[in-house]
Motif scaffolding. Structure first.
Motif, PDB file in Angstrom:
ATOM      1  N   ILE A 141       0.845  -1.194   0.000  1.00  0.00           N
ATOM      2  CA  ILE A 141       0.000   0.000   0.000  1.00  0.00           C
ATOM      3  C   ILE A 141       0.877   1.238   0.000  1.00  0.00           C
ATOM      4  CG2 ILE A 141      -1.669   1.330   1.363  1.00  0.00           C
ATOM      5  CD1 ILE A 141      -2.790  -1.308   2.363  1.00  0.00           C
ATOM      6  N   ILE A 142       0.461   2.249  -0.755  1.00  0.00           N
ATOM      7  CA  ILE A 142       1.159   3.530  -0.818  1.00  0.00           C
ATOM      8  C   ILE A 142       0.279   4.576  -0.132  1.00  0.00           C
ATOM      9  CG2 ILE A 142       2.292   5.190  -2.331  1.00  0.00           C
ATOM     10  CD1 ILE A 142       2.090   2.927  -4.521  1.00  0.00           C
ATOM     11  N   VAL A 143       0.830   5.286   0.820  1.00  0.00           N
ATOM     12  CA  VAL A 143       0.096   6.311   1.555  1.00  0.00           C
ATOM     13  C   VAL A 143       0.505   7.679   1.027  1.00  0.00           C
ATOM     14  CG1 VAL A 143      -0.348   7.343   3.808  1.00  0.00           C
ATOM     15  CG2 VAL A 143      -0.080   4.876   3.610  1.00  0.00           C
ATOM     16  N   VAL A 144      -0.485   8.490   0.641  1.00  0.00           N
ATOM     17  CA  VAL A 144      -0.246   9.835   0.117  1.00  0.00           C
ATOM     18  C   VAL A 144      -0.776  10.841   1.135  1.00  0.00           C
ATOM     19  CG1 VAL A 144      -0.683  11.441  -1.773  1.00  0.00           C
ATOM     20  CG2 VAL A 144      -0.465   8.991  -2.250  1.00  0.00           C
ATOM     21  N   PHE A 145       0.082  11.755   1.560  1.00  0.00           N
ATOM     22  CA  PHE A 145      -0.302  12.760   2.551  1.00  0.00           C
ATOM     23  C   PHE A 145      -0.549  14.108   1.879  1.00  0.00           C
ATOM     24  CE2 PHE A 145       1.782   9.797   5.488  1.00  0.00           C
ATOM     25  CZ  PHE A 145       0.840   9.771   6.510  1.00  0.00           C
ATOM     26  N   THR A 146      -1.620  14.761   2.301  1.00  0.00           N
ATOM     27  CA  THR A 146      -1.952  16.093   1.802  1.00  0.00           C
ATOM     28  C   THR A 146      -1.995  17.066   2.977  1.00  0.00           C
ATOM     29  OG1 THR A 146      -4.343  15.798   2.019  1.00  0.00           O
ATOM     30  CG2 THR A 146      -3.322  15.070  -0.035  1.00  0.00           C
ATOM     31  N   ALA A 147      -2.305  18.330   2.667  1.00  0.00           N
ATOM     32  CA  ALA A 147      -2.213  19.375   3.684  1.00  0.00           C
ATOM     33  C   ALA A 147      -3.503  19.580   4.464  1.00  0.00           C
ATOM     34  CB  ALA A 147      -1.801  20.694   3.027  1.00  0.00           C
ATOM     35  N   SER A 148      -4.640  19.132   3.948  1.00  0.00           N
ATOM     36  CA  SER A 148      -5.900  19.429   4.631  1.00  0.00           C
ATOM     37  C   SER A 148      -6.944  18.382   4.273  1.00  0.00           C
ATOM     38  CB  SER A 148      -6.411  20.817   4.234  1.00  0.00           C
ATOM     39  OG  SER A 148      -6.756  20.843   2.856  1.00  0.00           O
ATOM     40  N   LEU A 149      -8.064  18.448   4.969  1.00  0.00           N
ATOM     41  CA  LEU A 149      -9.167  17.520   4.721  1.00  0.00           C
ATOM     42  C   LEU A 149      -9.747  17.720   3.328  1.00  0.00           C
ATOM     43  CD1 LEU A 149     -11.199  15.386   5.761  1.00  0.00           C
ATOM     44  CD2 LEU A 149     -12.532  17.266   6.723  1.00  0.00           C
ATOM     45  N   GLN A 194     -11.913  -8.664  -3.725  1.00  0.00           N
ATOM     46  CA  GLN A 194     -11.715  -8.588  -5.170  1.00  0.00           C
ATOM     47  C   GLN A 194     -11.078  -7.261  -5.584  1.00  0.00           C
ATOM     48  OE1 GLN A 194     -15.495  -9.318  -6.977  1.00  0.00           O
ATOM     49  NE2 GLN A 194     -15.683 -11.395  -6.149  1.00  0.00           N
ATOM     50  N   HIS A 195     -11.229  -6.213  -4.759  1.00  0.00           N
ATOM     51  CA  HIS A 195     -10.683  -4.897  -5.080  1.00  0.00           C
ATOM     52  C   HIS A 195      -9.832  -4.413  -3.904  1.00  0.00           C
ATOM     53  CE1 HIS A 195     -14.380  -5.318  -7.514  1.00  0.00           C
ATOM     54  NE2 HIS A 195     -13.665  -4.685  -8.442  1.00  0.00           N
ATOM     55  N   PRO A 196      -8.640  -4.956  -3.751  1.00  0.00           N
ATOM     56  CA  PRO A 196      -7.783  -4.544  -2.638  1.00  0.00           C
ATOM     57  C   PRO A 196      -7.325  -3.097  -2.790  1.00  0.00           C
ATOM     58  CG  PRO A 196      -6.567  -5.941  -4.157  1.00  0.00           C
ATOM     59  CD  PRO A 196      -7.994  -5.971  -4.614  1.00  0.00           C
ATOM     60  N   ILE A 197      -7.015  -2.475  -1.689  1.00  0.00           N
ATOM     61  CA  ILE A 197      -6.572  -1.082  -1.694  1.00  0.00           C
ATOM     62  C   ILE A 197      -5.095  -1.012  -2.078  1.00  0.00           C
ATOM     63  CG2 ILE A 197      -6.096   0.912  -0.215  1.00  0.00           C
ATOM     64  CD1 ILE A 197      -8.609   0.349   1.282  1.00  0.00           C
ATOM     65  N   SER A 198      -4.795  -0.131  -3.013  1.00  0.00           N
ATOM     66  CA  SER A 198      -3.415   0.103  -3.424  1.00  0.00           C
ATOM     67  C   SER A 198      -2.896   1.448  -2.940  1.00  0.00           C
ATOM     68  CB  SER A 198      -3.292   0.033  -4.955  1.00  0.00           C
ATOM     69  OG  SER A 198      -3.681  -1.234  -5.445  1.00  0.00           O
ATOM     70  N   VAL A 199      -3.798   2.436  -2.849  1.00  0.00           N
ATOM     71  CA  VAL A 199      -3.408   3.795  -2.477  1.00  0.00           C
ATOM     72  C   VAL A 199      -4.364   4.320  -1.414  1.00  0.00           C
ATOM     73  CG1 VAL A 199      -2.995   6.154  -3.303  1.00  0.00           C
ATOM     74  CG2 VAL A 199      -2.538   4.207  -4.814  1.00  0.00           C
ATOM     75  N   VAL A 200      -3.818   4.910  -0.356  1.00  0.00           N
ATOM     76  CA  VAL A 200      -4.604   5.576   0.678  1.00  0.00           C
ATOM     77  C   VAL A 200      -4.193   7.034   0.710  1.00  0.00           C
ATOM     78  CG1 VAL A 200      -5.147   5.726   3.127  1.00  0.00           C
ATOM     79  CG2 VAL A 200      -4.854   3.493   2.067  1.00  0.00           C
ATOM     80  N   VAL A 201      -5.156   7.932   0.511  1.00  0.00           N
ATOM     81  CA  VAL A 201      -4.901   9.369   0.557  1.00  0.00           C
ATOM     82  C   VAL A 201      -5.430   9.890   1.891  1.00  0.00           C
ATOM     83  CG1 VAL A 201      -5.222  11.578  -0.612  1.00  0.00           C
ATOM     84  CG2 VAL A 201      -5.207   9.457  -1.944  1.00  0.00           C
ATOM     85  N   CYS A 202      -4.623  10.655   2.589  1.00  0.00           N
ATOM     86  CA  CYS A 202      -5.035  11.097   3.921  1.00  0.00           C
ATOM     87  C   CYS A 202      -4.330  12.395   4.282  1.00  0.00           C
ATOM     88  CB  CYS A 202      -4.725  10.023   4.963  1.00  0.00           C
ATOM     89  SG  CYS A 202      -2.978   9.600   5.041  1.00  0.00           S
ATOM     90  N   SER A 203      -4.825  13.016   5.337  1.00  0.00           N
ATOM     91  CA  SER A 203      -4.147  14.164   5.926  1.00  0.00           C
ATOM     92  C   SER A 203      -3.323  13.659   7.107  1.00  0.00           C
ATOM     93  CB  SER A 203      -5.169  15.223   6.353  1.00  0.00           C
ATOM     94  OG  SER A 203      -6.064  14.674   7.298  1.00  0.00           O
TER      95      SER A 203
END
Length: 458
Positions: free
Chosen positions: A209-217, A289-298
């Motif tokens: 899994i790849i976690v992507v961090f952003t600046a806000s909600l 059947q559809h596993p998570i590859s990317v999680v986008v979060c703050s």
């Protein structure tokens, strides 16, 4: 806290070890005076502090009901109590005599056999500010830094240099940075995600899994929707492979997301309702059947989340503080495993980033990297179409036509295109090892893209 306040007979007076994770956040935010209430509940003194001559509890100073309700014995000279664990000094340096009258009298703590309450505080960025630590009531505290201890044993000559840096990152973490313009960021991110996805397959981590961090909600939600559209329209996988983790989700929804990330399955046997059980089983089948590859979060996910399969962290919006950067990087390379942290920097952010990075050990370990244009060349022609789809999705959510956490159906995605079939075939061949990936790394240019999460959040 509910047990302390509402469960009859529940007590912490015999507590011997209090373990506090993310302790630096606890001392910076009161959380309804959580630590003070737990400390009073663990101290024998609190039981007497909150009762008067009648033995009936009053409200404490915080306005909360007292922890323990004392009952007066039939002789009216003592209380009915379970055996008390005596704390040396309690909360205020005194102890109590339970053989006195209804009003507790103070006796020296030295005459009691005391049991210390040991407090164990853990954090990757624990403060040493005595004013902040005072609220925890520490007595003769000891500070242990696992990273510093290892550095001293390996290389004593670097002690002076290492002491100037306040924080550290995991030893097996590889750090990289990518420079681009604000307009290029979405496609640069997509290229980085696809490259790491292929790396996971080559290193036998298909569920990485790849976690992507952003600046806000707001940035988290918009970027999630854009990646879902790009992921499906480009033929890289199902839109549900990209998920959002934010406060917009309920606790139940966040729990389901974490189960999908860790591969665990919820026990549905306890459900008595046949329809609910059937719905949960169907939901589990869909998740498998559809596993998570990317999680986008703050930054709400930068602490306390232990997902072993996180192979990389991408800072889409670079944090302004070294402490935040350390906690983000701590989502990968955990427990001796390898991991990667990539920061996407806009023009003008490089100097500020390295100044922040100097507060962390080994600032020279951050390497520059390019992006592979060939991975996203099929999505470039339809990128503007994807941006129009994003605007439609956001408008539908504002109008109430689409729930913010609802999966995207084909009607919200870009039109079908040949790139979808070509890229799907290419990825499937790469999984079998039939196609060798080019090593060519070049700077990505994309004209006409106008998306930046930082601009949206301002």
């Amino acid at each position: 806290m509910d047990h302390i306040e509402k469960t009859p007979g529940f007590t912490l007076q015999h507590l011997r070890f209090l373990v506090i994770d993310e302790a630096d956040r606890l001392v910076n935010q009161s959380y309804q005076n959580w630590i003070g209430r737990v400390m009073r509940a663990a101290s024998a003194a609190s039981a007497f502090d909150s009762c008067g001559d009648s033995g009936v509890n009053d409200n404490n100073k915080d306005g909360h009901s007292a922890v323990t309700r004392l009952e007066t014995a039939s002789d009216r000279t003592s209380f009915i109590l379970d055996p008390i664990t005596w704390r040396k000094g309690g909360m205020d340096g005194t102890s109590f005599d339970t053989n006195a009258t209804n009003t507790a009298s103070f006796v020296p703590a030295a005459v009691c056999q005391t049991v210390p309450l040991r407090k164990l505080l853990f954090s990757a960025t624990l403060t040493k500010d005595p004013q902040k630590l005072a609220s925890l009531g520490l007595v003769n505290p000891k500070h242990f830094d696992a990273h510093r201890l290892k550095v001293r044993t390996n290389n004593d000559s670097n002690n002076n240099m290492e002491s100037q840096q306040r924080y550290s990152v995991p030893e097996h973490l590889s750090e990289f940075m990518v420079e681009c313009t604000a307009q290029q960021k979405p496609l640069v991110l997509l290229a980085l995600l696809l490259e790491q996805y292929q790396t996971n397959i080559r290193t036998h981590q298909p569920n990485g899994i790849i976690v992507v961090f952003t600046a806000s909600l707001d940035s988290t939600h918009r970027l999630t929707r854009l990646l879902q559209i790009l992921w499906e329209s480009g033929g890289y996988g199902s839109a549900s492979s990209v998920a959002e983790f934010s406060s917009a989700l309920t606790q139940k929804q966040r729990g389901r997301l974490l189960r999908r990330c860790t591969g665990s399955v919820e026990d549905v046997t306890a459900s008595k309702n046949r329809n609910n059980k059937k719905k949960k089983i169907q939901q589990q089948d869909h998740d498998q059947q559809h596993p998570i590859s990317v999680v986008v979060c703050s930054d709400g996910m930068s602490r306390g989340m232990d997902i072993p399969s996180v192979s990389a962290v991408i800072n889409y919006d670079v944090p302004g503080f070294a402490k935040t950067y350390v906690h983000r990087c701590g989502r990968t390379a955990r427990a001796g495993r390898k991991g990667k942290a990539i920061s996407v920097l806009k023009d003008g952010q490089v100097t500020k980033f390295f100044k922040m990075r100097e507060l962390i050990d080994r600032p020279d370990r951050v390497n520059k990297m390019g992006v592979r244009k060939d991975l996203v060349q099929n999505i470039v022609p339809i990128y503007q179409s994807c941006m129009r789809s994003l605007r439609r999705v956001m408008q539908a959510e504002n109008d109430g036509e689409l729930d913010t956490i609802a999966p995207l159906t084909p009607q919200w995605l870009s039109i079908s295109n040949p790139a979808k079939r070509v890229e799907s075939t290419k990825l499937s061949k790469e999984r079998r090892g039939d196609v060798s990936v080019s090593d060519d790394e070049i700077s990505l240019t994309s004209s006409g893209s106008e998306y930046s999460s930082e601009e949206d959040s301002s």
